[in-house]
Design a protein around this motif. Sequence first.
Motif, PDB file in Angstrom:
ATOM      1  N   GLU A  80      -4.947  26.180   2.352  1.00  0.00           N
ATOM      2  CA  GLU A  80      -5.456  24.902   2.221  1.00  0.00           C
ATOM      3  C   GLU A  80      -7.124  24.561   1.977  1.00  0.00           C
ATOM      4  OE1 GLU A  80      -3.627  21.007   4.191  1.00  0.00           O
ATOM      5  OE2 GLU A  80      -1.769  21.436   2.874  1.00  0.00           O
ATOM      6  N   ARG A  81      -7.132  25.794   3.344  1.00  0.00           N
ATOM      7  CA  ARG A  81      -9.092  25.958   3.285  1.00  0.00           C
ATOM      8  C   ARG A  81      -9.852  26.774   1.986  1.00  0.00           C
ATOM      9  NH1 ARG A  81     -11.089  22.561   6.006  1.00  0.00           N
ATOM     10  NH2 ARG A  81     -12.534  23.620   6.477  1.00  0.00           N
ATOM     11  N   PRO A  82     -10.655  26.473   1.187  1.00  0.00           N
ATOM     12  CA  PRO A  82     -11.065  26.624   0.370  1.00  0.00           C
ATOM     13  C   PRO A  82     -11.415  27.614   0.489  1.00  0.00           C
ATOM     14  CG  PRO A  82     -12.840  24.615   1.146  1.00  0.00           C
ATOM     15  CD  PRO A  82     -11.681  24.970   2.195  1.00  0.00           C
ATOM     16  N   ALA A  83     -11.538  28.732  -1.185  1.00  0.00           N
ATOM     17  CA  ALA A  83     -11.711  29.832  -1.114  1.00  0.00           C
ATOM     18  C   ALA A  83     -12.744  30.148  -0.317  1.00  0.00           C
ATOM     19  CB  ALA A  83     -11.027  30.449  -2.384  1.00  0.00           C
ATOM     20  N   SER A  84     -13.501  29.598  -0.979  1.00  0.00           N
ATOM     21  CA  SER A  84     -15.138  29.811  -0.717  1.00  0.00           C
ATOM     22  C   SER A  84     -15.440  29.855   1.013  1.00  0.00           C
ATOM     23  CB  SER A  84     -16.691  29.164  -1.561  1.00  0.00           C
ATOM     24  OG  SER A  84     -15.479  27.609  -0.356  1.00  0.00           O
ATOM     25  N   GLU A  85     -14.643  29.269   1.543  1.00  0.00           N
ATOM     26  CA  GLU A  85     -14.964  29.557   3.292  1.00  0.00           C
ATOM     27  C   GLU A  85     -14.512  30.497   3.520  1.00  0.00           C
ATOM     28  OE1 GLU A  85     -14.285  26.266   6.777  1.00  0.00           O
ATOM     29  OE2 GLU A  85     -12.727  26.867   5.549  1.00  0.00           O
ATOM     30  N   SER A  86     -15.424  31.129   4.816  1.00  0.00           N
ATOM     31  CA  SER A  86     -15.246  32.630   5.068  1.00  0.00           C
ATOM     32  C   SER A  86     -13.497  32.966   6.159  1.00  0.00           C
ATOM     33  CB  SER A  86     -15.878  33.503   6.489  1.00  0.00           C
ATOM     34  OG  SER A  86     -15.664  32.417   7.734  1.00  0.00           O
TER      35      SER A  86
END
Length: 202
Positions: A80-86
């Motif tokens: 669920e974490r943003p795709a932009s996050e490492s």
Amino acid sequence: MTADEGGLRERKKRETRLALSQATIRLALERGLDAVSVEDIAAEANVSDRTFRNYFASKAEAVVAAHVERGQRIGEVLRERPASESLWDALVHAVVSQFEPPPDAAAQPPDYGTALQKLLAEPAVQHEVFRAHATAQDELTAAIADRAGTGTDDLYPQIVAAVVSAGLGTAMANWTRDPGRSLVVLLHEVFDVIRAGLPEPR
């Protein structure tokens, strides 16, 4: 059955499993696992004895079910974490979020760590813990593979999942010996060292 109905049923089953697991752990820490009966656990969780047996084959399996649920949630949160996050930031958030105490959580009693060590040293519990670790690591490998766009048979998600599992196990072992410390802070310390590439101690 609709998809929503199926999802609701599955969520309720997971909630029941977790409630039974938490009740088992709570009573086992108070009395010792051998002194706790299935009937005691069912009463503590406000369900029938039959419900317990529908979910678990043993008290030891119930003890580690909370760990299995936590592993599943880590995988879900990671997806669920943003795709932009490492990947590493997403992983740390997914893991640490499962150990953040609720605002109204009571302080652990002074003998909590000793009681927990004794419970985890039970041979039957150790066997279930080993199985639970394997299940949780497989769940994490699949979630990492999904995020990285690889297959689960690729070395990369397997290695990352193994490293995260080892870091989590190390933090938990240290916290069990000193439960007065913040587990969340300890997890961040462990993952910061891993993130830095395991530099030599100063």
